[in-house]
Design a protein around this motif. Structure first.
Motif, mmCIF file in Angstrom:
data_model
loop_
_atom_site.group_PDB
_atom_site.id
_atom_site.type_symbol
_atom_site.label_atom_id
_atom_site.label_comp_id
_atom_site.label_asym_id
_atom_site.label_seq_id
_atom_site.Cartn_x
_atom_site.Cartn_y
_atom_site.Cartn_z
ATOM 1 N N ALA A 1 55.864 73.281 31.432
ATOM 2 C CA ALA A 1 55.226 72.659 32.839
ATOM 3 C C ALA A 1 54.378 73.924 33.310
ATOM 4 O O ALA A 1 54.596 74.876 33.131
ATOM 5 N N TRP A 2 53.228 73.139 34.002
ATOM 6 C CA TRP A 2 52.392 74.424 34.605
ATOM 7 C C TRP A 2 51.417 73.306 35.581
ATOM 8 O O TRP A 2 51.729 72.133 35.754
ATOM 9 N N GLU A 3 50.957 73.914 36.295
ATOM 10 C CA GLU A 3 49.860 73.431 37.312
ATOM 11 C C GLU A 3 48.524 74.002 37.215
ATOM 12 O O GLU A 3 48.461 75.026 36.897
ATOM 13 N N LEU B 1 63.914 67.984 33.075
ATOM 14 C CA LEU B 1 64.138 67.603 31.669
ATOM 15 C C LEU B 1 64.655 68.426 30.939
ATOM 16 O O LEU B 1 65.053 68.156 29.735
ATOM 17 N N THR B 2 64.798 69.711 31.423
ATOM 18 C CA THR B 2 65.648 70.651 30.545
ATOM 19 C C THR B 2 67.054 70.209 30.562
ATOM 20 O O THR B 2 67.876 70.188 29.402
ATOM 21 N N PHE C 1 51.552 69.280 35.357
ATOM 22 C CA PHE C 1 51.592 68.775 34.118
ATOM 23 C C PHE C 1 52.955 69.194 33.529
ATOM 24 O O PHE C 1 53.624 70.238 33.764
ATOM 25 N N VAL C 2 53.568 68.307 32.666
ATOM 26 C CA VAL C 2 54.612 68.535 31.796
ATOM 27 C C VAL C 2 54.357 67.858 30.336
ATOM 28 O O VAL C 2 53.947 66.747 30.211
ATOM 29 N N ALA C 3 54.663 68.804 29.557
ATOM 30 C CA ALA C 3 54.786 68.290 27.885
ATOM 31 C C ALA C 3 56.173 68.800 27.442
ATOM 32 O O ALA C 3 56.453 69.977 27.256
ATOM 33 N N SER D 1 58.412 73.840 38.086
ATOM 34 C CA SER D 1 59.707 74.050 37.799
ATOM 35 C C SER D 1 60.799 73.159 38.177
ATOM 36 O O SER D 1 61.674 72.708 37.420
ATOM 37 N N GLY D 2 60.449 72.134 39.259
ATOM 38 C CA GLY D 2 61.361 71.259 39.283
ATOM 39 C C GLY D 2 61.369 70.303 38.260
ATOM 40 O O GLY D 2 62.425 69.857 37.691
ATOM 41 N N TYR D 3 60.299 69.952 37.460
ATOM 42 C CA TYR D 3 60.297 68.745 36.277
ATOM 43 C C TYR D 3 60.906 69.616 35.173
ATOM 44 O O TYR D 3 61.576 69.102 34.477
#
Length: 254
Positions: free
Chosen positions: A181-183, A172-173, A248-250, A166-168
């Protein structure tokens, strides 16, 4: 120094997050794909299969890793990601298990997002296991007895080394991206006499090994083994389960 052979001892396990990340990148026919932190190139070498028409650009800060990548046919160069900037035709930037080594990587992410053209992709994966029993065992041992003086100034990373999904996503938003984004916590099934020790020798223990003589390194290993065996006991059939959290972040630039 990085040892490509040690790192590749768990190539299949280490490769899974890369492919999970790749699956969420929606680029169809990118002009240029950049792999930041390409390591020994075994994963970078698969990128032309996904994007056969793309120029593949690969970088790593380790000359040993770059040499191994070049042996696999990857056109890799030595560079620090902090000094990298995207070329105008860059459509995909990906980084697999690299940005956790760069404390200021949130600033880099927003800078790269601003430099990429709309529709480009910025995707990365970072370990989220810095509070795991494996790392805690290393920190505990390094803080006691003779190791305290030898290793006192090593940057054993604690606290917020990487952000949450959520921080990333917030970061980036705010930079104008659409973010996925997920883990994931992988339960790696390992075998061998001391498999968790072998795993972290290729990554988290690199600074320790570089600081010690060969003899003292063997002593450190010998004291660390029972701590890791207690935290990750082997099953009766010889297998050891090693949980490993990754973030992860895409993100697609708007």
């Amino acid at each position: 120094m990085w040892n490509p052979d040690t790192y590749l001892a768990f190539a299949d396990h280490r490769g899974r997050p890369f492919y999970d990340l790749m699956a969420r990148i929606g680029a169809q026919a990118p002009r240029r794909v950049v792999d930041l932190g390409c390591g020994p190139g075994n994963l970078t070498a698969t990128l032309p299969q996904r994007w056969p028409s793309a120029v593949i650009e690969a970088w790593d800060s380790s000359s040993e890793m770059v040499a191994a990548a070049r042996e696999r046919g990857v056109d890799a160069g030595v560079a620090d990601v902090r000094e990298w900037s995207p070329q105008p035709d860059t459509d995909v930037v990906l980084s697999n298990a690299t940005l956790q080594w760069v404390p200021e990587h949130p600033d880099l992410l927003t800078r790269w997002a601003a430099a990429l053209t709309p529709g480009s992709w910025l995707a990365f994966q970072v370990p989220g296991n810095f509070e795991a029993p494996s790392h805690e065992a290393v920190r505990r041992l390094a803080a006691r007895g003779p190791w305290r003086e030898l290793l006192q100034d090593l940057p054993f990373r604690v606290g917020k080394v990487v952000d949450t999904p959520s921080g990333y996503a917030e970061l980036l938003t705010g930079a104008g991206c659409t973010v996925d984004a997920w883990e994931t916590t992988y339960i790696h099934e390992l075998t061998g006499e001391h498999p968790v020790l072998d795993w972290i020798t290729g990554t988290a223990l690199r600074p320790v090994k570089s600081r010690l003589t060969d003899e003292r390194w063997l002593d450190f290993r010998a004291e660390l083994i029972p701590l890791l065996d207690e935290a990750y006991p082997a099953r009766p059939d010889g297998r050891t389960f090693f949980p490993f959290r990754r973030v992860f972040v895409a993100a697609q630039v708007g």
